[in-house]
Design a protein around this motif. Sequence first.
Motif, short mmCIF file in Angstrom:
data_model
loop_
_atom_site.label_atom_id
_atom_site.label_comp_id
_atom_site.label_asym_id
_atom_site.label_seq_id
_atom_site.Cartn_x
_atom_site.Cartn_y
_atom_site.Cartn_z
N ARG A 262 0.85 -1.20 0.00
CA ARG A 262 0.00 0.00 0.00
C ARG A 262 0.88 1.24 0.00
O ARG A 262 1.23 1.79 1.04
CB ARG A 262 -0.91 0.00 1.23
N ARG A 263 1.24 1.67 -1.19
CA ARG A 263 2.04 2.90 -1.31
C ARG A 263 1.84 3.52 -2.68
O ARG A 263 1.63 2.81 -3.67
CB ARG A 263 3.53 2.60 -1.08
N LYS A 264 1.88 4.81 -2.71
CA LYS A 264 1.80 5.52 -3.98
C LYS A 264 3.02 5.18 -4.81
O LYS A 264 4.14 5.17 -4.32
CB LYS A 264 1.73 7.03 -3.73
N GLY A 265 2.80 4.88 -6.06
CA GLY A 265 3.90 4.50 -6.93
C GLY A 265 4.07 3.00 -7.09
O GLY A 265 4.86 2.54 -7.92
N ALA A 266 3.32 2.21 -6.29
CA ALA A 266 3.36 0.76 -6.47
C ALA A 266 2.81 0.42 -7.86
O ALA A 266 1.97 1.13 -8.43
CB ALA A 266 2.54 0.07 -5.39
N THR A 267 3.29 -0.70 -8.42
CA THR A 267 2.86 -1.11 -9.75
C THR A 267 2.44 -2.58 -9.72
O THR A 267 2.59 -3.26 -8.70
CB THR A 267 3.98 -0.93 -10.79
N LYS A 268 2.00 -3.06 -10.86
CA LYS A 268 1.59 -4.46 -10.97
C LYS A 268 2.74 -5.41 -10.65
O LYS A 268 2.52 -6.54 -10.21
CB LYS A 268 1.04 -4.74 -12.36
N ASP A 269 3.97 -4.95 -10.87
CA ASP A 269 5.12 -5.81 -10.61
C ASP A 269 5.38 -5.99 -9.11
O ASP A 269 6.18 -6.86 -8.72
CB ASP A 269 6.38 -5.22 -11.27
N ASP A 270 4.75 -5.17 -8.28
CA ASP A 270 4.95 -5.26 -6.83
C ASP A 270 3.99 -6.26 -6.18
O ASP A 270 4.12 -6.55 -4.98
CB ASP A 270 4.76 -3.88 -6.18
N VAL A 271 3.01 -6.77 -6.93
CA VAL A 271 2.08 -7.75 -6.36
C VAL A 271 2.77 -9.10 -6.25
O VAL A 271 3.38 -9.58 -7.20
CB VAL A 271 0.82 -7.89 -7.24
N ARG A 272 2.67 -9.70 -5.07
CA ARG A 272 3.20 -11.05 -4.89
C ARG A 272 2.03 -12.02 -4.77
O ARG A 272 1.10 -11.79 -3.99
CB ARG A 272 4.07 -11.15 -3.66
N TRP A 273 2.05 -13.11 -5.54
CA TRP A 273 0.97 -14.07 -5.56
C TRP A 273 1.37 -15.36 -4.85
O TRP A 273 2.40 -15.96 -5.16
CB TRP A 273 0.56 -14.41 -6.99
N PHE A 274 0.55 -15.77 -3.87
CA PHE A 274 0.66 -17.07 -3.24
C PHE A 274 -0.45 -17.96 -3.82
O PHE A 274 -1.39 -17.47 -4.45
CB PHE A 274 0.54 -16.96 -1.72
N LYS A 275 -0.36 -19.27 -3.57
CA LYS A 275 -1.26 -20.20 -4.23
C LYS A 275 -1.59 -21.35 -3.31
O LYS A 275 -0.74 -21.83 -2.55
CB LYS A 275 -0.57 -20.72 -5.50
N THR A 276 -2.86 -21.82 -3.34
CA THR A 276 -3.26 -22.98 -2.55
C THR A 276 -4.30 -23.78 -3.31
O THR A 276 -4.75 -23.38 -4.40
CB THR A 276 -3.79 -22.55 -1.16
N ASP A 277 -4.71 -24.90 -2.73
CA ASP A 277 -5.68 -25.78 -3.39
C ASP A 277 -7.06 -25.14 -3.46
O ASP A 277 -7.39 -24.23 -2.70
CB ASP A 277 -5.77 -27.12 -2.65
N ASN A 278 -7.87 -25.68 -4.33
CA ASN A 278 -9.23 -25.19 -4.54
C ASN A 278 -10.04 -25.19 -3.25
O ASN A 278 -10.00 -26.12 -2.46
CB ASN A 278 -9.92 -26.07 -5.58
N CYS A 279 -10.77 -24.11 -3.02
CA CYS A 279 -11.72 -23.99 -1.91
C CYS A 279 -12.60 -22.79 -2.21
O CYS A 279 -12.43 -22.12 -3.23
CB CYS A 279 -11.01 -23.83 -0.56
N PHE A 280 -13.55 -22.53 -1.34
CA PHE A 280 -14.42 -21.36 -1.49
C PHE A 280 -14.20 -20.44 -0.30
O PHE A 280 -14.14 -20.87 0.85
CB PHE A 280 -15.89 -21.76 -1.55
N ALA A 281 -14.10 -19.14 -0.57
CA ALA A 281 -14.05 -18.13 0.48
C ALA A 281 -14.53 -16.82 -0.12
O ALA A 281 -14.20 -16.49 -1.26
CB ALA A 281 -12.62 -17.96 1.02
N SER A 282 -15.32 -16.09 0.62
CA SER A 282 -15.89 -14.85 0.11
C SER A 282 -15.55 -13.67 1.01
O SER A 282 -14.71 -12.85 0.69
CB SER A 282 -17.41 -14.99 -0.03
N HIS A 283 -16.17 -13.60 2.20
CA HIS A 283 -15.95 -12.47 3.09
C HIS A 283 -14.69 -12.64 3.94
O HIS A 283 -14.16 -13.74 4.07
CB HIS A 283 -17.17 -12.27 4.00
N VAL A 284 -14.27 -11.53 4.53
CA VAL A 284 -13.07 -11.51 5.37
C VAL A 284 -13.45 -10.95 6.73
O VAL A 284 -14.14 -9.93 6.82
CB VAL A 284 -11.97 -10.64 4.74
N MET A 285 -13.02 -11.62 7.81
CA MET A 285 -13.21 -11.05 9.14
C MET A 285 -12.19 -9.95 9.39
O MET A 285 -12.54 -8.83 9.76
CB MET A 285 -13.12 -12.12 10.22
N ASN A 286 -10.91 -10.24 9.18
CA ASN A 286 -9.86 -9.24 9.37
C ASN A 286 -8.54 -9.84 8.91
O ASN A 286 -8.46 -11.03 8.59
CB ASN A 286 -9.77 -8.81 10.84
N ALA A 287 -7.51 -9.02 8.88
CA ALA A 287 -6.16 -9.47 8.57
C ALA A 287 -5.18 -8.60 9.35
O ALA A 287 -5.50 -7.46 9.73
CB ALA A 287 -5.89 -9.36 7.07
#
Length: 488
Positions: A262-287
Motif C-alpha cells: 500500500r504505497r503511492k507508486g506501487a505497480t503491478k510488478d509489486d504484487v506477490r501471488w501465493f497459491k493454494t488448493d481449490n476452496c471457497f471463500a468470500s468475506h473476510v473477518m480481518n487481517a
Amino acid sequence: MVHFPDTVSFTGFNTPSRIEADIYDLDVEGEVPKEMHGAFYRVQPDPQFPPLLGDDIAFNGDGMITQFRFEDGKISFRQRWAKTDKWKLENKAEKALFGAYRNPLFDDPSVKGQIRGTANTNAWIYGGKLYALKEDSPALVMDPVTLETVGYTKFDGMTGQTFTAHPKIDPNTGNMAAFGYASKGILTLDMTYYEIGPDGKLLYEVWFENPYYAMMHDFAITDDYALFHVVPSTSNWERLEKGMPHFGFDTTMPVYFGVLPRRKGATKDDVRWFKTDNCFASHVMNAYQEGDRIHFDTPQAKNNMFPFFPDVHGAPFNPMEASSYLTRWTVNMASNSEAFESQTKLTDMFGEFPRIDDRFTGKKYRHGWMLVVDMERPCELKGGSAGGFLMNTLGKVDHETGEEQKWWCGPVSTLQEPCFVPRSKDAPEGDGWIVMVCNRLEEHRSDLLVFDALDIAKGPIATAKIPVRLRFGLHGNWANAGDIGMAA
C-alpha cells in the motif's frame, strides 16, 4: 399490470416489498442505551419491477437503503430507494429494461452502454457521506440524513469502472482503502486498488491483473498491504451468450492470494501471488501482520456456497461441502515459496458474514462476530436468508481466549448481518453493542435487535419491532450522529 414470478427469489419472505417509509419512535421491548446516538444503515435487494427475462436471482434487485436512527433511547426508521441510473431509467419506462444479473447481452436496446449497477450490497459511511455500493459499478452517493440520492462518484480521479462493496478504513491514516475488479469492463482481468482521503478525493490508484477472472467480493488491508483472495467463481462470454448464470464455480482451479504494497507508486510488478488448493471463500473477518507473516481470517468452505452460481462441470450443489468455517490463512513474505504457510481452522461454528470492531481493521484483534448456521436447532420455516442458508444464530469468537458464544433466534426466525457499535471512539476493543435485523418469518415482519457485544449469549437488551418486512439484506454499518450531521 405488475406481477412478479412465483419463484424462490420473489415469493415467501423474499416477496418484493418496494416500501419507502418513515416511522418515528419504533415500539421497543427492553431498553436502548442512551449512549447510542447515531444511525445504523443497511441495504436490501428489492426489485422495482418484475425481471425483464421472467426470473432472476435475488442479488439483482434494486438497492433499498434502511436507516435506523438512535437518539435518547429511541429508534426511528426511514427507508428509501438508492436511485441509480438503472432505477431512474426503469422508473421512467415503468418496466424493467435491464436483463439478467451482470449480463448486458439481453438488455433492452434503449439502455445499451448505461451503468447497470443496483447499489444493493452495502450501505457504507465515510467522510460524512453515505455510499450505496455494488461491486460492478461506481459508488453511489446518498445523503446520510434524508437518504436522497446524489449520484455516482469517481472520487475526483478514479479511472476504473467499478468500486468494491467492501471498502476498509485504515485506523492509522483515516484513509479509505478500496478496489475494483473487471475495471476495464465486464469479464476483464483488470484490478484497481484505490486509496481515498476523508475529503472524498482519490489519493492514488494502482492497476494490476488477476490470475483469472473471478468474483472479487471482499478483501483486507494491513498496515502495509492490500490483500486479495482469488477464488474460482468465474465466468466467460460463452456463459453470458447462452444466458447462463454469470458466475459458475470451477473446482479444478487453484486459489490465489495477492499481496500488494500500500504505497503511492506501487505497480503491478509489486504484487506477490501465493497459491493454494481449490476452496471457497468470500468475506473476510480481518487481517494483520506479525513480523514477516500475514494472517488473513476468512470463512472457508470446501466447495461453492452459492447454489445460484452452479458448478461449471455440472456437479449438483453440495450443501455439506458448502459449510464454511472461519479459517486463518498465513503466508510468509520472507519465504521463497508461493505456498501458504498454513490454513488453520479457528472455530467449529459454521458461519458467514463476519464482523469486527472496525477500529481494529488491519490490526491484531481479539473479538469477532458472525452469522452461524446451527443445524442442531429446530426449524419450522425456511427462507429469508442470503443464499437460502438457515442463518439462525449469532456467534462470537474470542481469538485470545478461544471462548465462543452463541444466541439462537428461535425456530421461525432467521438473522441478517451483525454490526458492531463502539461505546465511544476510545472504548476498549469490543466494548459496545451489536445491532442486527431479525426476520420474523411467520409474521412476515422484522425486528431490530441490540445486544451487549461482549455478552451476546444473554440475548438482546432491546428489540425494536418493525411493522414491515425487510427482505434479506446484505451489509450495513453504523455512524455516530456527529459524523453525519445528525447531531441534536
